[in-house]
Design a protein around this motif. Structure first.
Motif, PDB file in Angstrom:
ATOM      1  N   ALA A   1       0.730  -1.203  -0.002  1.00 31.90           N
ATOM      2  CA  ALA A   1       0.120  -0.038   0.056  1.00 31.90           C
ATOM      3  C   ALA A   1       0.783   1.246  -0.200  1.00 31.90           C
ATOM      4  CB  ALA A   1      -0.994  -0.108   1.148  1.00 31.90           C
ATOM      5  N   LEU A   2       2.108   1.219   0.408  1.00 31.64           N
ATOM      6  CA  LEU A   2       3.002   2.445   0.468  1.00 31.64           C
ATOM      7  C   LEU A   2       3.048   2.674  -0.929  1.00 31.64           C
ATOM      8  CD1 LEU A   2       5.881   1.639   3.095  1.00 31.64           C
ATOM      9  CD2 LEU A   2       4.295   3.428   3.067  1.00 31.64           C
ATOM     10  N   PHE A   3       3.575   1.698  -1.867  1.00 32.15           N
ATOM     11  CA  PHE A   3       3.527   2.018  -3.365  1.00 32.15           C
ATOM     12  C   PHE A   3       2.078   2.552  -3.898  1.00 32.15           C
ATOM     13  CE2 PHE A   3       7.020  -0.973  -2.532  1.00 32.15           C
ATOM     14  CZ  PHE A   3       8.114  -0.204  -3.225  1.00 32.15           C
ATOM     15  N   GLY A   4       1.022   1.951  -3.595  1.00 24.13           N
ATOM     16  CA  GLY A   4      -0.049   2.493  -4.200  1.00 24.13           C
ATOM     17  C   GLY A   4      -0.213   3.866  -3.821  1.00 24.13           C
ATOM     18  N   THR A   5      -0.190   4.204  -2.273  1.00 24.00           N
ATOM     19  CA  THR A   5      -0.409   5.300  -1.948  1.00 24.00           C
ATOM     20  C   THR A   5       0.627   6.436  -2.753  1.00 24.00           C
ATOM     21  OG1 THR A   5      -0.831   4.671   0.243  1.00 24.00           O
ATOM     22  CG2 THR A   5      -0.286   6.881   0.247  1.00 24.00           C
ATOM     23  N   LEU A   6       1.900   6.225  -3.071  1.00 24.03           N
ATOM     24  CA  LEU A   6       2.636   7.044  -3.704  1.00 24.03           C
ATOM     25  C   LEU A   6       2.190   7.218  -5.138  1.00 24.03           C
ATOM     26  CD1 LEU A   6       5.408   8.599  -3.813  1.00 24.03           C
ATOM     27  CD2 LEU A   6       6.507   6.506  -4.589  1.00 24.03           C
ATOM     28  N   SER A   7       1.709   6.029  -5.510  1.00 22.44           N
ATOM     29  CA  SER A   7       1.125   6.271  -7.220  1.00 22.44           C
ATOM     30  C   SER A   7      -0.180   7.197  -7.330  1.00 22.44           C
ATOM     31  CB  SER A   7       0.660   4.822  -7.536  1.00 22.44           C
ATOM     32  OG  SER A   7      -0.208   5.031  -8.848  1.00 22.44           O
ATOM     33  N   TYR A   8      -0.999   6.865  -5.969  1.00 18.07           N
ATOM     34  CA  TYR A   8      -2.192   7.970  -6.020  1.00 18.07           C
ATOM     35  C   TYR A   8      -1.644   9.345  -5.782  1.00 18.07           C
ATOM     36  CZ  TYR A   8      -6.291   4.883  -6.256  1.00 18.07           C
ATOM     37  OH  TYR A   8      -7.181   3.945  -6.592  1.00 18.07           O
ATOM     38  N   VAL A   9      -0.746   9.738  -4.848  1.00 17.89           N
ATOM     39  CA  VAL A   9      -0.096  10.820  -4.730  1.00 17.89           C
ATOM     40  C   VAL A   9       0.388  11.550  -5.974  1.00 17.89           C
ATOM     41  CG1 VAL A   9       1.750  12.416  -3.513  1.00 17.89           C
ATOM     42  CG2 VAL A   9       0.583  10.497  -2.244  1.00 17.89           C
ATOM     43  N   PHE A  10       1.061  10.944  -6.774  1.00 15.59           N
ATOM     44  CA  PHE A  10       1.468  11.137  -8.124  1.00 15.59           C
ATOM     45  C   PHE A  10       0.201  11.551  -9.055  1.00 15.59           C
ATOM     46  CE2 PHE A  10       5.793   9.005  -7.881  1.00 15.59           C
ATOM     47  CZ  PHE A  10       6.286   9.929  -7.273  1.00 15.59           C
ATOM     48  N   TYR A  11      -0.772  10.672  -9.075  1.00 13.23           N
ATOM     49  CA  TYR A  11      -1.890  10.620 -10.007  1.00 13.23           C
ATOM     50  C   TYR A  11      -2.581  11.958  -9.721  1.00 13.23           C
ATOM     51  CZ  TYR A  11      -6.405   9.065 -11.927  1.00 13.23           C
ATOM     52  OH  TYR A  11      -7.275   8.685 -13.078  1.00 13.23           O
ATOM     53  N   TYR A  12      -3.051  11.948  -8.204  1.00 11.14           N
ATOM     54  CA  TYR A  12      -3.679  13.315  -7.891  1.00 11.14           C
ATOM     55  C   TYR A  12      -3.058  14.512  -7.786  1.00 11.14           C
ATOM     56  CZ  TYR A  12      -7.999  11.307  -5.917  1.00 11.14           C
ATOM     57  OH  TYR A  12      -9.119  10.496  -5.753  1.00 11.14           O
ATOM     58  N   GLN A  13      -1.647  14.753  -7.959  1.00 12.95           N
ATOM     59  CA  GLN A  13      -0.680  15.808  -8.328  1.00 12.95           C
ATOM     60  C   GLN A  13      -1.034  16.088  -9.935  1.00 12.95           C
ATOM     61  OE1 GLN A  13       0.700  18.040  -6.532  1.00 12.95           O
ATOM     62  NE2 GLN A  13       1.062  17.020  -4.602  1.00 12.95           N
ATOM     63  N   ALA A  14      -0.798  15.055 -10.471  1.00 12.12           N
ATOM     64  CA  ALA A  14      -0.921  15.058 -12.065  1.00 12.12           C
ATOM     65  C   ALA A  14      -2.394  15.472 -12.366  1.00 12.12           C
ATOM     66  CB  ALA A  14      -0.704  13.746 -12.888  1.00 12.12           C
ATOM     67  N   ILE A  15      -3.418  15.123 -11.839  1.00 13.88           N
ATOM     68  CA  ILE A  15      -4.860  15.802 -12.145  1.00 13.88           C
ATOM     69  C   ILE A  15      -4.729  17.174 -12.067  1.00 13.88           C
ATOM     70  CG2 ILE A  15      -7.246  15.872 -11.315  1.00 13.88           C
ATOM     71  CD1 ILE A  15      -6.958  12.798 -10.677  1.00 13.88           C
ATOM     72  N   LYS A  16      -4.261  17.620 -10.949  1.00 15.50           N
ATOM     73  CA  LYS A  16      -4.154  18.858 -10.531  1.00 15.50           C
ATOM     74  C   LYS A  16      -3.531  19.942 -11.528  1.00 15.50           C
ATOM     75  CE  LYS A  16      -5.068  22.548  -8.209  1.00 15.50           C
ATOM     76  NZ  LYS A  16      -6.414  23.471  -7.999  1.00 15.50           N
ATOM     77  N   LEU A  17      -2.223  19.237 -12.013  1.00 10.96           N
ATOM     78  CA  LEU A  17      -1.233  20.117 -12.932  1.00 10.96           C
ATOM     79  C   LEU A  17      -1.614  19.884 -14.272  1.00 10.96           C
ATOM     80  CD1 LEU A  17       2.166  18.861 -11.194  1.00 10.96           C
ATOM     81  CD2 LEU A  17       1.329  21.100 -11.266  1.00 10.96           C
ATOM     82  N   ILE A  18      -2.141  18.695 -14.860  1.00  7.77           N
ATOM     83  CA  ILE A  18      -2.351  18.612 -16.316  1.00  7.77           C
ATOM     84  C   ILE A  18      -3.657  18.341 -16.657  1.00  7.77           C
ATOM     85  CG2 ILE A  18       0.036  18.027 -16.912  1.00  7.77           C
ATOM     86  CD1 ILE A  18      -0.543  15.286 -17.034  1.00  7.77           C
ATOM     87  N   GLY A  19      -4.528  17.992 -15.739  1.00  8.96           N
ATOM     88  CA  GLY A  19      -6.098  17.754 -15.921  1.00  8.96           C
ATOM     89  C   GLY A  19      -6.092  16.264 -16.030  1.00  8.96           C
TER      90      GLY A  19
END
Length: 321
Positions: free
Chosen positions: A243-261
């Motif tokens: 879940a640490l890897f999954g959490t990191l992936s979601y952190v990146f994903y939500y940051q990407a949603i904010k930055l590039i849509g």
């Protein structure tokens, strides 16, 4: 859409890479004796693993927000209008999307479910246009369709047999596609006014998913007696590590949603399929398949093409607005 954002693209690809690692490790967990002994109980292993994964992820996010001094603020954001939009997105993407995915696997098999569900970024793109006015150029659409097409080709095998079971399975997968496609769009809507940050949104997302699984999904489909059995094994703690890897992936994903849509973030996120193939061959000694490698390259190329921005695009978007 705004000009090309290399940081957002790198973060989006990071989401795909870390989710590939998460996916490979979850595969090992599901093949352990802990879950194999539940093989005669329909839906037990995938729903239990998802519940434990999201529960551990919410715990890691809680610790992260506490270290950042934002835990109390994150809980308060739950009661805001933006926070409630994120709760809705979490419900659609987690409990709704994943539960109907598993139900579809039960009816039509993993191969068809995986291939058909791969179109969720296209559904997300449609709603992103309708709700957020997030426009893609023809080049971007081509890239998105290339990624989706080769993902479907990679995961497809066998012949689909018609019948009542298949019809129900297809209905289930439609709900799954809708849930996954809408998650990033609604999350982006919830974060658009900056009242909720990407990290706060992710905290709300994982907490919401874990609570709904604990209160509704697991009691209805599985039963917490099996949760107790898994909690007494080493696999339980292994899922916590995963879940640490999954959490990191979601952190990146939500940051990407904010930055590039949401659309571009989704397109980069499904690159995990290609990353998983490369990681399996390079580090895990998986069988080399030229076809799979070629398909993986096309998936990655399509993802990159989706985020390419024409220099004329901002001007056209401004005129359209």
């Amino acid at each position: 859409m705004e000009k090309f954002n290399p940081k957002g693209v790198a973060i989006g690809l990071g989401a795909g890479l870390t989710w590939a690692i998460d996916t490979i490790l979850i595969g090992y967990a599901l093949s352990s004796t802990t879950f194999l002994k539940f093989s005669d109980i329909v839906l037990a292993a995938p729903l239990l693993s998802t519940f434990l994964h999201d529960s551990f992820s919410s715990l890691w996010m809680m610790i992260l927000m506490a270290v950042r001094g934002e835990l109390g603020e994150s809980f308060r954001k739950l009661r805001t209008k933006s926070g409630m939009w994120v709760v809705l997105a979490a419900t659609l993407g987690g409990p709704v999307g994943m539960t109907f995915y598993v139900l579809s696997v039960q009816k039509i098999g993993a191969s068809f479910t995986a291939s058909i569900s791969s179109i969720f970024p296209a559904v997300g793109a449609l709603f992103a246009f309708l709700i957020l006015r997030d426009r893609l150029s023809l080049k971007n659409w081509l890239g998105l369709l290339i990624s989706i097409g080769f993902t479907i080709a990679l995961s497809y095998s066998g012949d689909l047999i018609t019948g009542t079971s298949v019809s129900i399975g297809l209905i289930f997968i439609i709900f799954c596609i809708f849930g996954w496609g809408m998650e990033s769009v609604i999350s982006a809507y919830g974060m658009k006014d900056d009242e909720v940050s990407p990290l706060q949104a992710l905290f709300i997302r994982q907490l919401t998913s874990a609570v709904i699984f604990a209160v509704l999904i697991i009691p209805i489909f599985v039963g917490h007696s099996l949760t107790v059995q898994v909690a007494s094994t080493k696999t339980f703690w292994f899922i916590g590590l995963i879940a640490l890897f999954g959490t990191l992936s979601y952190v990146f994903y939500y940051q990407a949603i904010k930055l590039i849509g949401p659309v571009r973030a989704m397109s980069l996120n499904i690159s995990y399929v290609a990353f998983a193939i490369f990681l399996d061959v390079i580090f895990l000694g998986g069988d080399f398949s030229l076809k799979n490698i070629i398909f993986a390259v096309f998936i990655m190329a399509g993802a990159v093409l989706t985020v390419v921005v024409d220099h004329k695009e901002p001007e056209l978007s401004n005129r359209a607005a």
